[in-house]
Design an enzyme around this catalytic site. Structure first.
Site, short mmCIF file in Angstrom:
data_model
loop_
_atom_site.label_atom_id
_atom_site.label_comp_id
_atom_site.label_asym_id
_atom_site.label_seq_id
_atom_site.Cartn_x
_atom_site.Cartn_y
_atom_site.Cartn_z
N PRO A 1 9.90 -39.08 -24.45
CA PRO A 1 9.91 -37.98 -23.41
C PRO A 1 9.50 -38.44 -22.12
O PRO A 1 8.75 -39.22 -21.50
CB PRO A 1 8.52 -37.10 -23.91
N GLU A 2 10.35 -37.91 -20.99
CA GLU A 2 10.15 -38.24 -19.65
C GLU A 2 9.64 -36.89 -18.95
O GLU A 2 9.49 -35.95 -19.58
CB GLU A 2 11.68 -38.76 -19.02
N LYS B 1 4.23 -37.64 -16.28
CA LYS B 1 4.64 -37.45 -17.97
C LYS B 1 3.18 -36.86 -18.52
O LYS B 1 3.03 -37.01 -19.62
CB LYS B 1 4.69 -38.65 -18.47
N ARG C 1 12.63 -52.68 -20.92
CA ARG C 1 13.50 -51.21 -21.23
C ARG C 1 14.97 -51.66 -20.97
O ARG C 1 15.63 -52.08 -19.97
CB ARG C 1 12.85 -50.29 -20.46
#
Ligand SMILES: [Zn+2]
Length: 255
Positions: free
Chosen positions: A2-3, A55, A245
């Protein structure tokens, strides 16, 4: 993962159920809350506001108590119709009328005083939210320039002290839309270029925060080996930063 847009979307779904109202019931089914007595502490208190910052999501109750949530890689919020039995992964269940708000899988979920939300190290150092109604560009650039200038710009944009809300997918899409190589050292990226990335992300994230559908903005994320939608060259991918990432970019049209 989730961003920021996902968190803002969750807040916009939770707000009409809870904001300005006392929940009918509050449960913390997860064993870790065994002796924390949240239902007793929050009983009879209305939810003053439901806020997202980067976030992080905050349920601010009357009487100086706030539920703070950070979803990291695993957590989620759901708003369900009708009475539901909490699932085994539910950490927090708030019911009002025929709707149920559920927080699943934490992994950061804590009850804190309002003043602690202002002094908590992790929260106090958060940069300007990419989805704030007015972007604080000056503060974003100041934070970016305080960071290590040799850090690749793609990795620097993931730092919550600089611009909370951008995650790995938006970092890739923003750099692509702005035509900037995510591997360039931050010190060699101009203010205008850094802002171009943020301004590419913002309207797309705002749309996603409104409709909960980030995937339709993906043009390059997850597309390694496929032709670039702009120039047709082959899209590359490689792990970036301390947390490795996977970063997607077009070596031909991102300079
Ligand atoms: Zn290209």
């Amino acid at each position: 993962m989730p961003e920021g847009d996902t968190i803002h979307y969750a807040a916009s779904r939770i707000r009409p159920v809870l904001q300005g109202h006392v929940p009918d019931s509050i449960e913390t089914p997860h064993p870790r809350f065994g002796r924390d007595r949240w239902p007793e502490k929050l009983a009879g208190r209305a939810v003053r506001s439901v806020d997202a910052h980067g976030k992080h999501l905050f349920l601010r109750f009357e009487g100086d108590l706030t539920v703070h949530s950070q979803l990291r890689m695993t957590g989620s919020w759901r708003v369900l119709d009708g009475p539901r039995r909490p699932s085994a992964t539910a950490w927090l269940v708030l019911r009002r009328g025929d709707r149920t708000v559920v927080q699943l899988n934490g992994p950061v979920l804590e009850l804190m005083t309002e003043s602690r939300t202002r002094f908590d190290q992790r929260l106090a150092q958060l940069g300007p939210d990419i989805l704030a109604p007015e972007l604080d560009a000056e503060r974003f650039l100041r934070r970016l320039r305080e960071d290590d200038p040799t850090r690749p710009i793609g990795d620097a944009l993931l730092d919550q002290r600089t611009i909370p809300g951008i995650g790995n997918m938006w970092k890739c899409e923003g750099c692509f839309e702005a035509g900037i190589d995510p591997w360039r050292q931050t010190g060699e990226v101009s203010d205008a270029e850094a802002l171009a990335i943020v301004h590419a992300c913002r309207p797309r994230m705002q749309r996603s925060a409104a409709d909960g559908n980030p995937r339709r903005h993906q043009r390059i994320y997850g597309a390694a080996g496929r032709p670039c939608p702009r120039c047709g060259s082959r899209i590359e991918s490689r792990g970036q930063g301390d947390s490795n990432r996977t970063t997607y970019w077009c070596p031909a049209c991102q300079a």
